[in-house]
Motif scaffolding. Structure first.
Motif, PDB file in Angstrom:
ATOM      1  N   GLY A  15      29.834  50.069  44.387  1.00 46.03           N
ATOM      2  CA  GLY A  15      29.082  48.750  43.972  1.00 46.03           C
ATOM      3  C   GLY A  15      29.814  47.462  44.281  1.00 46.03           C
ATOM      4  N   ASP A  16      30.088  46.533  43.545  1.00 50.97           N
ATOM      5  CA  ASP A  16      30.461  45.182  44.075  1.00 50.97           C
ATOM      6  C   ASP A  16      32.014  45.010  43.804  1.00 50.97           C
ATOM      7  N   ASP A  17      32.572  46.031  43.145  1.00 55.80           N
ATOM      8  CA  ASP A  17      34.080  45.878  42.671  1.00 55.80           C
ATOM      9  C   ASP A  17      34.834  46.870  43.329  1.00 55.80           C
ATOM     10  N   PRO A  18      35.289  46.702  44.552  1.00 54.17           N
ATOM     11  CA  PRO A  18      36.083  47.858  45.238  1.00 54.17           C
ATOM     12  C   PRO A  18      37.372  47.990  44.556  1.00 54.17           C
ATOM     13  N   LEU A  19      37.900  46.953  44.016  1.00 56.39           N
ATOM     14  CA  LEU A  19      39.228  47.033  43.405  1.00 56.39           C
ATOM     15  C   LEU A  19      39.033  48.079  42.038  1.00 56.39           C
ATOM     16  N   ALA A  20      38.266  47.942  41.262  1.00 58.25           N
ATOM     17  CA  ALA A  20      37.949  48.743  40.134  1.00 58.25           C
ATOM     18  C   ALA A  20      37.759  50.256  40.660  1.00 58.25           C
ATOM     19  N   PHE A  21      37.059  50.247  41.481  1.00 57.27           N
ATOM     20  CA  PHE A  21      36.838  51.656  42.242  1.00 57.27           C
ATOM     21  C   PHE A  21      38.195  52.190  42.486  1.00 57.27           C
ATOM     22  N   ALA A  83      19.407  24.834  49.433  1.00 53.30           N
ATOM     23  CA  ALA A  83      19.112  24.465  48.066  1.00 53.30           C
ATOM     24  C   ALA A  83      19.869  24.992  47.023  1.00 53.30           C
ATOM     25  N   ALA A  84      20.452  26.013  47.109  1.00 54.00           N
ATOM     26  CA  ALA A  84      21.318  26.827  46.225  1.00 54.00           C
ATOM     27  C   ALA A  84      22.428  26.039  45.710  1.00 54.00           C
ATOM     28  N   ASN A  85      23.012  25.379  46.830  1.00 49.52           N
ATOM     29  CA  ASN A  85      24.311  24.705  46.697  1.00 49.52           C
ATOM     30  C   ASN A  85      25.524  25.518  46.084  1.00 49.52           C
ATOM     31  N   ARG A  86      25.479  26.612  46.755  1.00 51.41           N
ATOM     32  CA  ARG A  86      26.579  27.626  46.485  1.00 51.41           C
ATOM     33  C   ARG A  86      27.285  27.873  47.854  1.00 51.41           C
ATOM     34  N   PRO A  87      28.546  28.022  47.558  1.00 55.02           N
ATOM     35  CA  PRO A  87      29.548  28.465  48.951  1.00 55.02           C
ATOM     36  C   PRO A  87      29.016  29.684  49.669  1.00 55.02           C
ATOM     37  N   LEU A  88      29.058  29.744  51.071  1.00 50.53           N
ATOM     38  CA  LEU A  88      28.822  30.992  51.653  1.00 50.53           C
ATOM     39  C   LEU A  88      29.823  32.058  51.623  1.00 50.53           C
ATOM     40  N   VAL A  89      31.150  31.291  51.651  1.00 53.83           N
ATOM     41  CA  VAL A  89      32.490  32.296  51.774  1.00 53.83           C
ATOM     42  C   VAL A  89      33.204  31.597  50.629  1.00 53.83           C
ATOM     43  N   GLN A  90      34.154  32.657  50.023  1.00 58.81           N
ATOM     44  CA  GLN A  90      34.675  32.521  49.157  1.00 58.81           C
ATOM     45  C   GLN A  90      35.824  33.444  48.815  1.00 58.81           C
ATOM     46  N   PRO A  91      37.180  32.599  48.804  1.00 55.22           N
ATOM     47  CA  PRO A  91      38.194  33.931  48.498  1.00 55.22           C
ATOM     48  C   PRO A  91      38.217  34.557  47.220  1.00 55.22           C
ATOM     49  N   VAL A  92      38.776  35.837  47.445  1.00 50.58           N
ATOM     50  CA  VAL A  92      38.727  36.787  46.197  1.00 50.58           C
ATOM     51  C   VAL A  92      39.580  36.158  45.214  1.00 50.58           C
ATOM     52  N   PRO A  93      39.377  36.096  44.066  1.00 44.90           N
ATOM     53  CA  PRO A  93      40.312  35.398  43.071  1.00 44.90           C
ATOM     54  C   PRO A  93      41.745  35.940  43.289  1.00 44.90           C
ATOM     55  N   VAL A  94      42.554  35.042  43.181  1.00 40.82           N
ATOM     56  CA  VAL A  94      44.112  35.374  43.422  1.00 40.82           C
ATOM     57  C   VAL A  94      44.734  36.503  42.443  1.00 40.82           C
ATOM     58  N   LYS A  95      44.185  36.384  41.185  1.00 40.23           N
ATOM     59  CA  LYS A  95      44.708  37.624  40.155  1.00 40.23           C
ATOM     60  C   LYS A  95      44.137  39.002  40.597  1.00 40.23           C
ATOM     61  N   ASP A  96      42.910  38.985  41.371  1.00 46.64           N
ATOM     62  CA  ASP A  96      42.462  40.370  41.820  1.00 46.64           C
ATOM     63  C   ASP A  96      43.049  40.750  43.108  1.00 46.64           C
ATOM     64  N   GLN A  97      43.535  39.876  43.907  1.00 50.45           N
ATOM     65  CA  GLN A  97      44.477  40.123  44.906  1.00 50.45           C
ATOM     66  C   GLN A  97      45.902  40.450  44.669  1.00 50.45           C
ATOM     67  N   ARG A  98      46.262  39.992  43.728  1.00 50.66           N
ATOM     68  CA  ARG A  98      47.689  40.353  43.466  1.00 50.66           C
ATOM     69  C   ARG A  98      47.594  41.711  42.691  1.00 50.66           C
ATOM     70  N   ALA A  99      46.492  41.952  41.980  1.00 48.42           N
ATOM     71  CA  ALA A  99      46.384  43.432  41.188  1.00 48.42           C
ATOM     72  C   ALA A  99      46.158  44.482  42.205  1.00 48.42           C
ATOM     73  N   ALA A 100      45.441  44.214  43.397  1.00 51.27           N
ATOM     74  CA  ALA A 100      45.219  45.030  44.422  1.00 51.27           C
ATOM     75  C   ALA A 100      46.738  45.276  45.073  1.00 51.27           C
ATOM     76  N   LEU A 101      47.262  44.279  45.187  1.00 52.43           N
ATOM     77  CA  LEU A 101      48.800  44.378  45.840  1.00 52.43           C
ATOM     78  C   LEU A 101      49.747  45.230  45.326  1.00 52.43           C
ATOM     79  N   ALA A 102      49.795  45.023  43.853  1.00 50.65           N
ATOM     80  CA  ALA A 102      50.601  45.712  42.677  1.00 50.65           C
ATOM     81  C   ALA A 102      50.120  47.328  42.800  1.00 50.65           C
TER      82      ALA A 102
END
Length: 288
Positions: A15-21, A83-102
């Motif tokens: 799915g869309d959550d590789p960390l949870a998987f 028109a959507a005014n949304r970012p094309l690229v956005q860093p993964v939230p840092v809490k998820d990055q630290r969870a993956a590192l842990a």
């Protein structure tokens, strides 16, 4: 039957959550590990069941590793209209990055990460009644080989120039770069886990599996100190140098304090010599 009931053999949607998987895969791997350790065989079963189960454990860990490491320094990308005014690229939230590192540091580099019950290890050899198959002629199961293969892959991912480059690129995509995970934090977390025996109270005890891991870590640090980094990963060498200097201090303290003896002392002394030589060595220049 353990093989038929093994949840690791069923394909699951990432799915869309590789960390949870990845976290779920690791949890299932540990559950199977525990079940295998405590399972008694029936008269109709043979010792190959243990080896198959442990192979599935390592298989699940190998599956979770790239999914977790891609989160560290990763970014979400999207296809949206202007028109959507949304970012094309956005860093993964840092809490998820630290969870993956842990997750990676704990499951692949923690001191108890590959501690098997000796009673189980003595049951992983090849039964002399087995006359065919891939284990024919073998007598031993090498936990060191299996574990070190995974640990090398994890070291390659966490110490890569590509990761340093991704983490540096993310600084321009947030208002306050100080809130981000950086390459120095990754290396500090990694080094603390790999060398946790140096800060433990009492004599330093390092088994063969841990010695193999520590040698691999030192080799990568030393190589990073003497080879030039690419422009895209200019942070690698200074971070490696800082990590190596800290580790050098810890090794000196362990050796001078008499906390290590015999084979362990020889191992630590050799690692210290490798680091010291790399820190003093001139930087290799490209094209020379």
């Amino acid at each position: 039957d353990l093989a038929n009931n093994d949840p690791l053999i069923h394909q699951r949607d990432i799915g869309d959550d590789p960390l949870a998987f990845a976290q779920r895969q690791m949890k299932l791997a540990r559950e199977l590990w525990q079940r295998t350790t405590t399972r008694a065989l029936t008269p109709n079963e043979d010792y190959t069941l243990y080896r198959r189960a442990i192979s599935r454990v390592f298989g699940a860990m190998a599956t979770s590793l790239p999914l977790a490491t891609k989160v560290i320094g990763g970014s979400y990308t999207a296809r949206v209209s202007p028109a959507a005014n949304r970012p094309l690229v956005q860093p993964v939230p840092v809490k998820d990055q630290r969870a993956a590192l842990a997750l990676v540091v704990t499951e692949f580099f923690g001191s108890p990460a590959f501690k098997f019950d000796p009673q189980l290890m003595m049951r992983l050899g090849v039964d002399q009644g087995e006359r065919a198959g891939p284990n024919r002629g073998g007598v031993e199961y090498s936990l060191q080989t299996q574990a070190l293969t995974l640990q090398r892959q994890a070291l390659d991912a966490l110490m890569a120039e590509a990761l340093a480059g991704r983490l540096a690129d993310a600084e321009s995509q947030v208002a306050d770069p100080r809130t981000l995970l950086d390459f120095a934090e990754v290396q500090a977390s990694l080094s603390n886990a790999v060398w946790s025996e140096l800060v433990a109270k009492g004599p330093v005890a390092v088994d063969s599996l841990r010695r193999n891991l520590q040698r691999e870590h030192v080799r990568r640090l030393a190589a990073g100190l003497v080879r030039p980094a690419t422009q895209a990963a200019a942070d690698v060498r200074p971070v490696f140098r800082h990590t190596a200097l800290q580790l050098q201090t810890r090794l000196n303290a362990a050796l001078s304090g008499g906390k290590a003896t015999g084979l362990v002392r020889a191992h630590l002394d050799d690692c210290l010599a490798t680091l010291s030589e790399a820190l003093k060595a001139p930087l290799v220049k490209q094209g020379v």
